[in-house]
Design a protein around this motif. Structure first.
Motif, short mmCIF file in Angstrom:
data_model
loop_
_atom_site.label_atom_id
_atom_site.label_comp_id
_atom_site.label_asym_id
_atom_site.label_seq_id
_atom_site.Cartn_x
_atom_site.Cartn_y
_atom_site.Cartn_z
N TYR A 155 0.84 -1.20 0.00
CA TYR A 155 0.00 0.00 0.00
C TYR A 155 0.87 1.26 0.00
O TYR A 155 0.52 2.26 -0.63
CB TYR A 155 -0.92 -0.01 1.22
N HIS A 158 1.88 1.82 -3.48
CA HIS A 158 0.73 2.34 -4.23
C HIS A 158 0.50 3.83 -3.96
O HIS A 158 0.26 4.61 -4.90
CB HIS A 158 -0.52 1.54 -3.86
N GLN A 161 3.18 6.00 -5.64
CA GLN A 161 3.16 5.97 -7.09
C GLN A 161 1.93 6.65 -7.69
O GLN A 161 2.00 7.19 -8.80
CB GLN A 161 3.23 4.52 -7.59
N THR A 162 0.82 6.64 -6.99
CA THR A 162 -0.45 7.09 -7.59
C THR A 162 -1.07 8.30 -6.91
O THR A 162 -1.83 9.02 -7.55
CB THR A 162 -1.47 5.94 -7.58
N TRP A 201 6.56 -6.29 -5.79
CA TRP A 201 5.38 -5.49 -6.09
C TRP A 201 5.74 -4.12 -6.68
O TRP A 201 5.11 -3.64 -7.61
CB TRP A 201 4.54 -5.33 -4.82
N TYR A 202 6.78 -3.52 -6.12
CA TYR A 202 7.25 -2.25 -6.63
C TYR A 202 7.72 -2.39 -8.08
O TYR A 202 7.45 -1.54 -8.95
CB TYR A 202 8.36 -1.70 -5.76
N VAL A 205 4.66 -2.66 -10.37
CA VAL A 205 3.98 -1.38 -10.56
C VAL A 205 4.77 -0.48 -11.50
O VAL A 205 4.18 0.20 -12.37
CB VAL A 205 3.76 -0.69 -9.20
#
Length: 207
Positions: A155, A158, A161-162, A201-202, A205
């Motif tokens: 999270y 996330h 990044q967003t 995960w990084y 993404v």
């Protein structure tokens, strides 16, 4: 075998010096040095040494007494030391992340707000540590902290990044601090696994 005192003719046996065997034997006994009797002072010292040896043996043979359990004050001090060693570095880490995020986005640092957020993070981490730390060595608790660390890390990636800068400023420092606490509570191999999953995960993404 004792020497004969008479010869075959019944007369006393005579040696080369012209003395009978009995007389020579008596002279030999008289010539042997006599052992001088111990002085009273030496006897007292020997008796004292023997008494001290017996006492030392008695002390060595005595079984060791079990150590008394620590008192309430000692346990409280150890608990306080444990909390201080964990919470103070994590709260300082939270404050440093706050400063870095503010600097990254060119925002002015307000000292009162910085200290307020640091105090809140200290209290929240203290509550989490008090609830989860006593049983953190169990397998079930390790799995729970591992999943929590992976979710927090994903999270956090996330958000960075967003989301916009305001969301990052508000959420990144506390989330990263919780991730650091989870890394401390986990065993080294579980902590490495959590970091590997967050890194993967990084990478997903970014791609």
């Amino acid at each position: 075998m004792k020497p004969a005192l008479v010869d075959a003719t019944g007369r006393p046996a005579v040696n080369g010096d012209g003395l009978s065997a009995g007389a020579s034997r008596i002279e030999e006994l008289d010539a042997e040095p006599a052992v001088p009797p111990a002085s009273p002072r030496k006897s007292a010292i020997q008796r004292r040494r023997g008494a001290s040896k017996s006492v030392s043996f008695a002390v060595e043979d005595k079984p060791a007494e079990p150590e008394a359990p620590p008192g309430l004050f000692a346990e409280s001090m150890l608990l306080l030391l444990d909390y201080t060693m964990v919470l103070v570095p994590l709260a300082s880490f939270h404050v440093v992340l706050d400063v870095l995020v503010y600097r990254q986005y060119g925002q002015e640092i307000v000292l009162n707000e910085l200290l307020h957020r640091g105090a809140i993070s200290f209290l929240v981490l203290g509550l989490i540590h008090a609830v989860l730390h006593p049983g953190h060595a169990g397998v079930g608790m390790q799995m729970l902290i591992l999943l929590t660390a992976m979710m927090i890390g994903m999270y956090l990636v996330h958000v960075c990044q967003t989301q916009d800068y305001f969301a990052v400023m508000k959420q990144a420092p506390p989330l990263a601090t919780l991730l650091g606490w989870a890394a401390i509570e986990l065993e080294p191999y579980w902590s490495t696994l959590a970091m590997a999953c967050v890194g993967f995960w990084y990478w997903c993404v970014r791609v």
